[in-house]
Design an enzyme around this catalytic site. Structure first.
Site, PDB file in Angstrom:
ATOM      1  N   HIS A 288       0.874  -1.186   0.000  1.00 45.81           N
ATOM      2  CA  HIS A 288       0.000   0.000   0.000  1.00 45.81           C
ATOM      3  C   HIS A 288       0.908   1.232   0.000  1.00 45.81           C
ATOM      4  CE1 HIS A 288      -2.740   3.010   1.796  1.00 45.81           C
ATOM      5  NE2 HIS A 288      -3.739   2.238   1.395  1.00 45.81           N
TER       6      HIS A 288
ATOM      7  N   ASP B  25       3.195  -4.248   7.958  1.00 49.38           N
ATOM      8  CA  ASP B  25       1.956  -3.489   7.801  1.00 49.38           C
ATOM      9  C   ASP B  25       0.805  -4.484   7.940  1.00 49.38           C
ATOM     10  OD1 ASP B  25      -0.341  -2.333   6.862  1.00 49.38           O
ATOM     11  OD2 ASP B  25       0.544  -1.538   5.024  1.00 49.38           O
TER      12      ASP B  25
ATOM     13  N   GLN C 129      -4.413  -5.089   6.837  1.00 48.80           N
ATOM     14  CA  GLN C 129      -5.383  -6.041   6.268  1.00 48.80           C
ATOM     15  C   GLN C 129      -5.306  -7.405   6.931  1.00 48.80           C
ATOM     16  OE1 GLN C 129      -7.734  -5.263   4.134  1.00 48.80           O
ATOM     17  NE2 GLN C 129      -7.019  -3.213   3.633  1.00 48.80           N
TER      18      GLN C 129
ATOM     19  N   LYS D 218     -10.494  -0.838  10.308  1.00 57.72           N
ATOM     20  CA  LYS D 218     -10.606  -2.047   9.477  1.00 57.72           C
ATOM     21  C   LYS D 218     -10.919  -3.271  10.338  1.00 57.72           C
ATOM     22  CE  LYS D 218      -7.194  -0.282   6.202  1.00 57.72           C
ATOM     23  NZ  LYS D 218      -7.960   0.260   5.080  1.00 57.72           N
TER      24      LYS D 218
ATOM     25  N   CYS E 242      -4.769   2.391  -3.726  1.00 56.18           N
ATOM     26  CA  CYS E 242      -3.565   2.953  -3.099  1.00 56.18           C
ATOM     27  C   CYS E 242      -2.415   1.958  -3.152  1.00 56.18           C
ATOM     28  CB  CYS E 242      -3.823   3.383  -1.657  1.00 56.18           C
ATOM     29  SG  CYS E 242      -5.106   4.619  -1.517  1.00 56.18           S
TER      30      CYS E 242
END
Ligand code: 7TS
Length: 410
Positions: A127, A204, A207, A230, A368
């Site tokens: 991302h 990261d 997700q 999220k 993104c």
């Protein structure tokens, strides 16, 4: 299809007030969870209760409400610590979200370490939040970003990480799950490879946290970032986990109240962890809401959630692959509950607009993650991303709407 969900989906759906609101006169089919998930009553009520019963500023008042707010805020930090299995709450920093967490590491950890010619290693599927902060520090220091490739399924080969690590590599930044392609990366293996070369790793997890059980100690991650919104929690709140030994040696990122022990014009001393990295009044109600969201998903069980989402993914893959002219972008063997695709003859934005008319919410565009999408030589994709409350009927509604849109454009 008649596969029984692993938990009471009807009851779960009733927990999310927005799911029963019609959109354009039709039942909402919400398949944009990768962008932001919806919130259950438990989260909404926790934030409201905080405002009605406990709100004041934290860490500064002797009065009852300030102490209550501090207890709620620090209780949320402990809840996050348990969620990630961090060793200590000193390793849990509240931020605005994944983006801010990564920028903090870029500015406070990477920047002071970087010399001209040094390297930051990231993968092609990141991302922009895990690309641009590194480009900014590289511009400022003369370091450079080195890119680990992806294959035509959207997978990263850990051997490519090994090959691209160099004596100049100062940090490896990797997504746990790709938001554009759905790939689940072998992060534990990649971390072990980086550590063998003495390189710390930022993961990261934006997700990943809504779908997988995360154990930062088992992963041996140095930094792990995620966002509340999220994870069925509030927006404007997120987390940076950092290994204590690294955080302790990092300078503060922003200056202000709460991050200091003593201020004078002769010199200022900084507060201990984690407060050193939390300048100013934090998002207290957000932290409380995030803790409630963690309680909520853990009460269902992340293993059950991921098992149900795997069933949704299998069904979506089957249903959509029958549609003539549809091509999946991202077909990793190990994938989270997300499908990215293009349909011959329709721009993804038009597809998204027609789906919206039928109450089906998906995201279209580059998500993104422009370099990831560009690898597949398409300007954009349509992406349906699943959450714990989605049903097989909703997947059918998606597939039917895609067929309808394709026929409209023929
Ligand atoms: N990293 C990944 C892997 C993401 O998917 C996102 C947001 C971010 C970082 C940034 O998170 P934020 O909360 O700080 O904005 N991803 C998406 C998406 O897929 N659609 O909208 C936002």
């Amino acid at each position: 299809m008649s596969i029984a969900p692993l938990y009471d989906l009807t009851a779960i759906r009733a927990d999310f007030p927005i799911l029963s609101r019609p959109i354009r006169g039709r039942p909402l089919v919400y398949l944009d969870n990768g962008a932001s998930a919806q919130r259950p009553h438990a989260v909404i009520n926790a934030e409201r209760r905080y405002a009605e019963e406990s709100h004041a500023n934290v860490h500064r008042g002797v009065h009852t409400l300030s102490q209550r707010a501090t207890d709620a805020f620090e209780g949320a930090r402990e809840r996050v610590r348990r969620f990630l299995n961090a060793r200590s709450t000193r390793e849990i920093i509240f931020t605005r979200g994944t983006t801010e967490s990564i920028n903090l590491v870029a500015q406070s950890y990477a920047r002071p370490h970087l010399q001209p010619g040094d390297e930051i290693l990231v993968t092609r599927l990141e991302h922009h939040a895990n690309i641009v902060p590194w480009q900014l520090v590289c511009e400022a220091t003369g370091a450079r970003v080195v890119v680990v490739p992806i294959n035509d399924r959207g997978e990263v080969d850990p051997e490519d990480v090994r090959r691209l690590l160099s004596p100049r590599t100062r940090l490896l930044g990797i997504a746990h799950v790709s938001n554009a392609l759905g790939t689940i990366l072998p992060v534990a293996e990649m971390i072990a490879i980086a550590h063998a070369a003495g390189v710390p790793v930022l993961v990261d997890g934006a997700q990943a946290v809504p779908h997988l059980t995360i154990d930062v100690q088992a992963l041996d991650a140095d930094f792990y970032a995620f966002s509340g919104h999220k994870l069925y929690g509030p927006d404007g709140i997120g987390v940076l986990y950092g290994r204590e030994s690294l955080l302790a040696a990092m300078p503060p990122w922003q200056g202000g109240g709460d991050m200091i022990l003593h201020v004078s014009f002769e010199g200022t001393t900084y507060n201990e962890l984690p407060y050193k990295f939390e300048a100013g009044t934090p998002h207290m109600s957000g932290a409380v809401g995030l803790a409630a969201a963690i309680d909520y998903v853990e009460a269902i069980g992340l293993s059950k959630i991921s098992a149900w989402e795997a069933i949704l993914l299998t069904h979506a893959t089957e249903r959509l692959s029958r549609i003539e002219g549809l091509r999946f972008i991202g077909t990793a063997h190990h994938k989270a509950g997300l499908v990215s695709f293009v349909v011959d003859g329709i721009h993804p934005h038009d597809l998204g607009t027609i789906l919206d008319e039928r109450g089906v919410a998906i995201r279209t565009g580059h998500h993104c993650a422009m370099p990831a999408i560009a690898t597949f030589k398409v300007p954009a994709t349509a992406r349906a991303s699943f959450g714990l409350y989605n049903t097989l009927d909703e997947i059918d509604a998606l597939a039917d709407a895609v067929v309808y849109a394709r026929d409209l454009f023929r």
